[in-house]
Design an enzyme around this catalytic site. Structure first.
Site, PDB file in Angstrom:
ATOM      1  CE  LYS A 283      -6.034  -3.977  17.023  1.00 55.71           C
ATOM      2  NZ  LYS A 283      -7.057  -3.143  17.653  1.00 55.71           N
ATOM      3  NE  ARG A 357      -6.970   7.821  18.163  1.00 53.74           N
ATOM      4  CZ  ARG A 357      -7.824   7.569  19.144  1.00 53.74           C
ATOM      5  NH1 ARG A 357      -7.922   8.413  20.158  1.00 53.74           N
ATOM      6  NH2 ARG A 357      -8.575   6.492  19.135  1.00 53.74           N
TER       7      ARG A 357
END
Length: 504
Positions: A283, A357
């Site tokens: 990130k 996920r």
């Protein structure tokens, strides 16, 4: 100042009284007493009950309005210092009620909570309203009276000095007790989410689960890295393999008194990424600043399970915390890797920063295969796309069952945690196709990132009734305002409790 227990946040002692207000004030020590009364929007700022109560306690309601011109905006406060000896209170707090809808009353409670922090005694006069409104007023008072804990001097300290005692006039003791318990559940989730990631890792979360489980009468099972490997939890292992602290999964079990084989069984699954660097697809620096709260889903599930006994939830509830730290190292999982989840489904990794996920898939597949639930709900700070779509005030809900979606949305409205129904678009599923595995976990070719994430998760729940709450937007707050403190909000905790309380 005593050290703060993150699992038992500092709150005032709350009690409900029938009144009348004059008798409550006469029975109270006036040394540091704050009286809180609400001011309505409209032609007459006082409802009849409040006017009568103020008059009976020796106040002139019309003079108060003329002299102080209090704002009626929900949550706005006007603090009036009362000269010693003139009244039996030291401070009169006038709080705006807006239209006195439950959402306005929750904000009013929060404003009152902030304005009376540190007071020895607070007497809160509830306006005329229904049970949801009375509960909302109390919930707001607990949430507004609290501030995020601080690490200082080698221990956790309360972020604000809360009031010593709050007496709510005109609210039944049971309503007060249950509202406080729901609000404290939110605060537990916030404390866990706000804990810095140099303290908090999967093992730390597992220890908190054991402690809170012991206090709350829950069955607790923890899978360490070896157990995850033996069980085939390849998603958790892949996401956690780049970290010096290994992944874990925690199972929490609540069974109500008198439960039998016919008692419905709910499974709650929470994303528990204790820090998210993005992995090898790292990130930007600014994007990492809030990533200590990326385990909010697991914190919420843990806090909700711990409240079930006190609130008398009548269904069996199992909580699964999917815990890992997504870090950058020579052993980190890579784009293009193929991961084998619990149960055998394989996933091609399309983006290492879409790790939530991946860990949820293992937990959902385990729930479907081993726990035989009637319904499964997962909650996660999952996608930036959800935040872009709905900003900070509400969260998407996806469901395979319309009735389940409606139940959750109704519970959210009651709790002041709004859900908005999003579709599981069948045409978008083909964007998740993989040439080398059963499925790819991202679908960049179609956009709709929150939808494709939900479609991916649906692959792991079989034919179960299932709902997915993507709380990436409302799960964090940048300010200490309204019912929220800065940092993790615990959004979804009160919603899930309200839903569970209504199941039979």
């Amino acid at each position: 100042m005593p050290s703060e227990d993150l699992l038992a946040p500092s709150v005032a002692t709350w009690t409900g009284r029938d009144g009348p207000l004059a008798d409550v004030l006469a029975d109270s020590d006036p040394t540091d007493l704050a009286l809180v009364v609400g001011v309505l929007a409209g032609d007459d700022p006082w409802d009849e009950r409040t006017r009568e109560a103020l008059t009976g306690a020796g106040f002139d309601p019309d003079e108060i309005l003329e002299t102080h011109e209090p704002s009626t905006k929900a949550g706005a406060t006007t603090v009036v210092r009362v000269p010693r000896g003139q009244q039996s209170v030291r401070v009169l707090v006038l709080v705006g009620l807006g239209d006195a809808a439950p959402g306005d009353l929750r904000l009013a409670g929060a404003g009152a909570g902030r304005a009376t922090r540190g007071r020895a005694l607070v007497v809160l006069l509830a306006p005329s309203c229904d049970e949801p409104g009375r509960a909302a007023l109390v919930e707001g008072g607990v949430l507004g009276g609290w501030a995020p804990s601080r690490w200082t001097g080698g221990s956790w300290q309360p972020g604000a000095e809360v009031a010593g005692e709050v007496v709510v006039v005109g609210v039944e003791p049971d309503v007060v007790e249950r509202a406080v318990r729901r609000a404290v559940t939110t605060l537990v989730a916030r404390n866990l989410a706000n804990t810095p990631s140099n303290i908090k890792n999967p093992g730390w979360m597992a220890r908190q689960a054991r402690t809170l489980g012991s206090r709350s009468g829950l069955d607790v099972t923890v899978w360490n890295r070896a157990a995850l490997a033996a069980g085939g939890f390849g998603g958790l292992l892949a996401v956690g393999q780049g970290s010096a602290t290994p992944p874990a999964m925690v199972q929490l079990g609540y069974t109500p008194v008198g439960a039998d084989d016919a008692t419905p069984h709910v499974v709650l699954v929470g994303k528990g990424i204790t820090f998210d660097s993005g992995g090898l697809q790292v990130k930007p620096a600014d994007g990492m600043l809030a990533m200590k709260t990326d385990m909010s889903g697991s914190a919420i599930v843990l806090a909700v399970l711990a409240a079930c006994r006190d609130l008398g939830v009548q269904v069996r509830v199992t909580g699964l915390l999917a815990l890992a730290e997504n870090m950058v190292s020579g052993s980190a999982y890579r784009p293009g890797d193929v991961v084998t989840h619990y149960g055998g489904t394989t996933t091609e990794i399309g983006n290492t920063d879409a790790e939530g996920r991946i860990v949820l898939a293992d937990a959902l597949a385990y729930a479907d295969a081993e726990l035989d639930p009637d319904v499964v709900v997962d909650i996660a700070t999952l996608t930036g796309a959800a935040r872009v779509a709905l900003a900070r005030t509400m969260a998407p809900v996806y469901a395979t069952d319309d009735e389940l979606s409606s139940q959750l949305r109704a519970a959210g409205e009651t709790a002041g945690e709004t859900l908005w129904p999003f579709p599981l678009v069948p045409a978008y599923r083909r964007a998740l196709e993989s040439d080398v595995a059963d499925i790819n976990h991202i679908g960049p070719s179609v956009g709709g990132g929150s939808i494709t994430a939900a479609l991916f998760l649906r692959e792991f729940v079989g034919e179960r009734r299932w709902a997915h709450l993507d709380i990436a937007g409302p799960g964090r707050s940048d300010v200490d305002s309204g019912v929220h403190g800065k940092g993790g909000t615990g959004f979804g905790a009160r919603l899930l409790l309200r839903w569970l309380e209504g199941l039979r």
